[in-house]
Design an enzyme around this catalytic site. Structure first.
Site, PDB file in Angstrom:
ATOM      1  N   GLU A 257       0.757  -1.131   0.022  1.00 13.93           N
ATOM      2  CA  GLU A 257      -0.034  -0.137   0.006  1.00 13.93           C
ATOM      3  C   GLU A 257       0.783   1.057  -0.131  1.00 13.93           C
ATOM      4  OE1 GLU A 257      -1.712   2.914   0.793  1.00 13.93           O
ATOM      5  OE2 GLU A 257      -2.453   2.301   2.729  1.00 13.93           O
ATOM      6  N   CYS A 291      -1.973   8.661   2.426  1.00 10.19           N
ATOM      7  CA  CYS A 291      -1.799   8.495   0.928  1.00 10.19           C
ATOM      8  C   CYS A 291      -3.070   8.695   0.056  1.00 10.19           C
ATOM      9  CB  CYS A 291      -1.192   7.078   0.586  1.00 10.19           C
ATOM     10  SG  CYS A 291      -1.211   6.053   1.970  1.00 10.19           S
TER      11      CYS A 291
HETATM   12  C1  SIN Z   1      -2.840   5.582   4.442  1.00 13.99           C
HETATM   13  O1  SIN Z   1      -2.515   6.956   4.281  1.00 13.99           O
HETATM   14  O2  SIN Z   1      -1.773   4.903   4.340  1.00 13.99           O
HETATM   15  C2  SIN Z   1      -4.100   5.054   4.859  1.00 13.99           C
HETATM   16  C3  SIN Z   1      -5.200   6.076   4.718  1.00 13.99           C
HETATM   17  C4  SIN Z   1      -6.464   5.527   5.235  1.00 13.99           C
HETATM   18  O3  SIN Z   1      -6.821   4.345   5.624  1.00 13.99           O
HETATM   19  O4  SIN Z   1      -7.659   6.106   5.018  1.00 13.99           O
END
Ligand code: SIN
Length: 486
Positions: A257, A291
């Protein structure tokens, strides 16, 4: 100071084989509050031997854990879930002081993290196989799903709780054992989760937490060790690529991820107030350090002025400060280096013709603070357009046609989230299907939930977390062919 109702939730040792252990006697990790720079406490640092031992214990534990029934695993996961909810105030305080996000956001993260445990406790019971109609009358064909084995999870500092539960819950539900390596910047939430996992009755070796000053060394062992069958990583694309290469020698299954560069597209027929609300939620969550944060705002030229004016006005209402204070709605960035990086991207844009409508210079509050910043007249050659900003900066660029918006939206190697605002249902389908992203928010800026699949395409990674698909990454499909039937 950190005041807890249950001070035993503040752990400073490693958690291996259901025991708290000291790690390297010569090294420790200083955990600091990013809002103040003040040390919260020191935490033990794992030696290579600690990591190897945690893997061997996970392998031993696997034999009994995988043989438990789904109902038994679900019960233990539910215990863990309830303990997290019972201790939510302490977990929230720990998260805010080590990560910086405001209390309300930290509490939302604990609930979000817990929701994955609850969800996968339920999903454990639905790890169904298939019966496949055979081409031969003498055969019956079927598939079963089995746990993949020992899992390693490397998790980031931006969600010190939820990114752990999002990996550990499906792994445990599937019958895998797991070793978590949280970021050394935010280890306290992980250790508090370990304490609650122990209280919940999760057996020894099934869930361990290792942290170290040398995260590369730990990562190397977790990726090289042949006993580990799967790596799940959340973090930057740069590090993800290294880990994928390291996993190649032992052909581990990987879930990645990785970074995003989310376009947030406002069409001429959008509800502008709704778009502004979504923009605030998506852009400034965790001070822009997720992200899936909107990274680039693509706005139709006919509504550019209206959207920008309202967006600036709404952003001015955010209150930046130490997340522990109730009135604060946006906290610090994780480090001073992160502030410098964000500021360099803003400066580059301003030097190349972008206009700073709000913010744009480091804050007086301290070295880790950067104010909400809005830039107009942005062009695709600027770093704020091409790179993931990971800070509270909103670059706005105008477009005139749907085709132009699509080309700008897809002009990136990243493919995690995207957002579009329009009232035209044909366009919603047409555009969503052509966007190169794993997630599309349609008239919605908040897309994360345990019930839907989270993950990206292109260089944003592979695999899906949460939802009915979330356990697939932790299972193998075995095909059984029964022949000789008369
Ligand atoms: C992340 O920024 O890695 C996860 C964000 C989310 O789960 O909404």
């Amino acid at each position: 100071m950190l005041y807890l109702n249950d001070p035993l939730l503040l752990k400073q040792q490693l958690f291996i084989n259901r025991k708290w252990v000291d790690g390297d006697s010569e090294k420790s990790i200083s955990v600091q509050n990013p809002a103040t720079g003040i040390e919260i406490c020191k935490v033990a640092s794992a030696t290579k031997e600690d990591v190897v031992f945690s893997i061997e214990c996970a392998q031993d534990a696997l034999q009994t854990w995988r043989a438990t029934t789904a109902k038994q695993r679900a019960e233990l996961l539910k215990n863990w879930y309830h303990l997290i909810i019972e201790n939510i105030d302490d977990l929230t305080s720990i998260l805010t002081v080590e990560q910086g996000k405001p209390l309300a956001e930290a509490k939302a993260e604990i609930l979000y993290g817990a929701s994955y445990i609850e969800w996968f406790a339920e999903e454990a019971k639905r790890m169904y196989g298939d019966i496949i109609p055979s081409n031969k009358s003498s055969q019956r064909l079927l598939t079963i799903k089995q746990p993949i084995g020992v899992v390693a999870a490397i998790t980031p500092w931006n969600f010190p709780n939820a990114m752990i539960t999002r990996k550990a819950a499906p792994a445990l539900a599937a019958g895998c054992s797991i070793i978590v390596k949280p970021s050394e910047t935010t280890p306290l939430s992980a250790l508090a989760l370990a304490e609650l996992a122990q209280r919940a009755g999760i057996p020894k070796g099934v869930f361990s937490v290792v942290i170290g000053v040398d995260s590369k060394e730990i990562g190397k062992e977790l990726t090289d060790n042949p006993l580990v069958k799967k790596l799940s990583f959340t973090g930057s694309t740069k590090v993800g690529k290294i880990l994928i290469k390291q996993c190649a020698d032992t052909v581990k299954k990987v879930s990645m991820e990785l970074g995003g560069n989310a376009p947030f597209i406002v069409f001429e027929d959008a509800d502008i107030d709704q778009a502004v609300k979504g923009a605030i939620a998506s852009k400034f969550r965790n001070a822009g350090q997720t992200c899936v944060c909107a990274n680039r705002f693509l706005v139709h030229s006919s509504v550019y002025q209206a959207f920008t004016t309202k967006f600036v006005e709404a952003t001015k209402k955010l209150v930046m400060g130490n997340g522990i204070e109730a009135k604060v709605s946006i906290g610090p960035l994780i480090t001073a280096a992160a502030v410098q990086d964000v500021h360099a991207k803003v400066t580059y844009a301003a030097e190349n013709g972008a206009k700073i409508l709000l913010g744009g210079s480091p804050s007086q509050l301290g070295a880790n603070f950067y104010p909400p910043t809005i830039l107009s007249d942005v062009t695709p050659d600027m770093r704020v357009f091409k790179e993931e900003i990971f800070g509270p900066v909103a670059p706005i660029i105008a477009f005139d046609t749907e085709q132009q918006a699509l080309e700008l939206a897809n002009a990136t190697e990243a493919g995690l989230a995207s957002y579009l605002y329009t009232q035209n249902y044909s366009r919603i389908w047409r555009f969503s299907e052509r966007l190169e992203n794993g997630i599309v928010g349609i008239n919605e800026g908040v897309i994360s939930t345990e019930v839907a699949p989270f993950g990206g395409i292109k260089q944003s990674g592979n695999g899906r977390e949460g939802s009915k698909y979330g356990m697939d990454d932790y299972t193998e499909i075995k095909y059984l062919c029964m022949g000789g039937l008369v």
